[in-house]
Design an enzyme around this catalytic site. Structure first.
Site, PDB file in Angstrom:
ATOM      1  CG  ASP A  21      24.634  -8.260  46.834  1.00 55.97           C
ATOM      2  OD1 ASP A  21      25.604  -8.636  47.591  1.00 55.97           O
ATOM      3  OD2 ASP A  21      24.584  -6.869  46.629  1.00 55.97           O
ATOM      4  CG  LEU A  80      24.312   4.141  55.676  1.00 51.42           C
ATOM      5  CD1 LEU A  80      24.334   4.919  56.541  1.00 51.42           C
ATOM      6  CD2 LEU A  80      22.978   3.542  55.117  1.00 51.42           C
ATOM      7  N   GLY A  81      26.009   3.302  50.971  1.00 57.87           N
ATOM      8  CA  GLY A  81      26.795   3.756  49.944  1.00 57.87           C
ATOM      9  C   GLY A  81      26.162   4.217  48.576  1.00 57.87           C
ATOM     10  CB  SER A  82      26.291   4.997  45.122  1.00 59.71           C
ATOM     11  OG  SER A  82      26.891   3.866  44.560  1.00 59.71           O
ATOM     12  N   GLY A  83      24.216   2.904  46.736  1.00 58.36           N
ATOM     13  CA  GLY A  83      23.123   1.936  47.006  1.00 58.36           C
ATOM     14  C   GLY A  83      23.161   1.998  48.586  1.00 58.36           C
ATOM     15  CG  ASP A 154      29.777  12.065  45.945  1.00 58.93           C
ATOM     16  OD1 ASP A 154      29.700  12.136  47.017  1.00 58.93           O
ATOM     17  OD2 ASP A 154      30.443  11.447  45.209  1.00 58.93           O
ATOM     18  NE  ARG A 156      32.775  11.645  47.986  1.00 58.82           N
ATOM     19  CZ  ARG A 156      33.339  10.650  47.072  1.00 58.82           C
ATOM     20  NH1 ARG A 156      34.515  10.320  47.597  1.00 58.82           N
ATOM     21  NH2 ARG A 156      32.625   9.908  46.303  1.00 58.82           N
ATOM     22  N   GLY A 199      30.601   3.408  51.712  1.00 58.14           N
ATOM     23  CA  GLY A 199      31.167   4.515  51.544  1.00 58.14           C
ATOM     24  C   GLY A 199      30.677   5.581  52.253  1.00 58.14           C
TER      25      GLY A 199
END
Ligand code: AMP
Length: 277
Positions: A21, A80-83, A154, A156, A199
């Site tokens: 990565d 922009l996700g959980s990481g 999270d 949300r 996400g």
């Protein structure tokens, strides 16, 4: 390495491909790659590797189709996700990233703090007597949106929560995203486009709106209706900086690299290969 070794042991005939990565960031110049530490640390690998490279590579590959006019320009991609991180692309190549030696730096994330004064680490170990393992746990599992809100990692759930600490955690995330966008715009010497992905970037119209607000000074004129309608282009036609939402596909990049490597090495039966170095 444990699963790789186990698989080598049990199925030695099976080719294994590792897709790093970090590979997409390997072209970074020395100024972006170094920490201001004595040279010997750089030599042994203490460098700003950057992460989410498979995601950024995919976006760089998509840009000429989605937005041919800016694909060769100065683009910030926000994964922009959980990481969470951001990458500065110049002519489709990564020149700077908010992540460094590990995936802890830069933006605040679901459970990771993002940028932190190294003095805090020293304090936790020397003054609080925390073990390195406990500090690692704190930084990877208990910090970021989760640590700040005490509610959830999270977005949300945070958006739905009435807890003021949930609102503070989101404010913090947005504020830091704005700060790092400024830093990457400086690295690029200006900005032609900004891309949201992963996400939160792909799914949360309210978070996109709030972060884009922080980019107004860079020349973004936001299109609320396009954003709410989940369009790909969410800035107005007359915006000096274009803003896009482009869904990422890291799995496709892994598949492409694997296929490429295995077809190149067909017949040589590689036991362990590294893609995209
Ligand atoms: P990823 O790591 O890219 O799979 O992103 C996961 C994160 O995206 C979750 O932890 C959520 O915070 C966020 N997310 C996913 N869908 C939404 C949504 N509809 N609204 C806000 N955040 C979302």
């Amino acid at each position: 390495l444990a699963p790789i070794r186990t698989l080598l042991d049990r199925r030695p005939e099976l080719p294994q491909v590792a897709c790093f990565d970090t590979a997409f960031h390997r072209g970074h110049g020395a100024l972006a790659d170094y920490y201001a530490l004595p040279e010997r640390f750089y030599k042994e690998g203490v460098r700003r590797y950057g992460f989410h490279g498979l995601s950024y590579e995919y976006i760089a590959q998509r840009l000429p189709q989605v937005a041919p006019n800016i694909a060769k320009g100065r683009v910030i991609v926000a994964h922009l996700g959980s990481g969470a991180s951001m990458c500065a692309l110049a002519n489709g190549r990564s020149v700077e990233s908010t992540l460094g030696f590990t995936a802890l730096d830069g933006l605040a994330m679901g459970t990771r703090p993002g940028q932190l004064d190294p003095g805090v680490v020293l304090y936790l170990i020397a003054e609080k007597g925390m073990t390195p393992a406990a500090v690692q746990d704190l930084f990877y599992k208990e910090s970021g949106l989760k640590g700040l809100s005490g509610v959830s990692n999270d977005v949300r759930e945070l958006l739905e929560s009435a807890d003021p600490k949930a609102a503070f955690a989101l404010d913090y995330f947005v504020y830091r995203a704005g700060l790092f966008a400024g830093m990457l715009a400086a690295a690029l010497g200006g900005l032609d486009a900004f891309v949201f992905t992963a996400g939160i970037g792909e799914n949360s119209a309210p978070m996109r709106a709030r972060i884009t607000e922080k980019l107004a000074w860079l020349g973004v004129t936001f299109d609320q209706d396009a954003n709410a309608a989940r369009k790909s282009l969410i800035s107005r036609k007359d915006s000096r900086v274009a803003v896009y939402v482009i869904p990422t596909n890291e799995e496709l990049m892994i598949a492409q690299h694997t296929l490429e490597l295995l077809s190149t090495n067909r017949g040589t039966s590689p036991k362990l290969s590294t893609a995209a170095q």
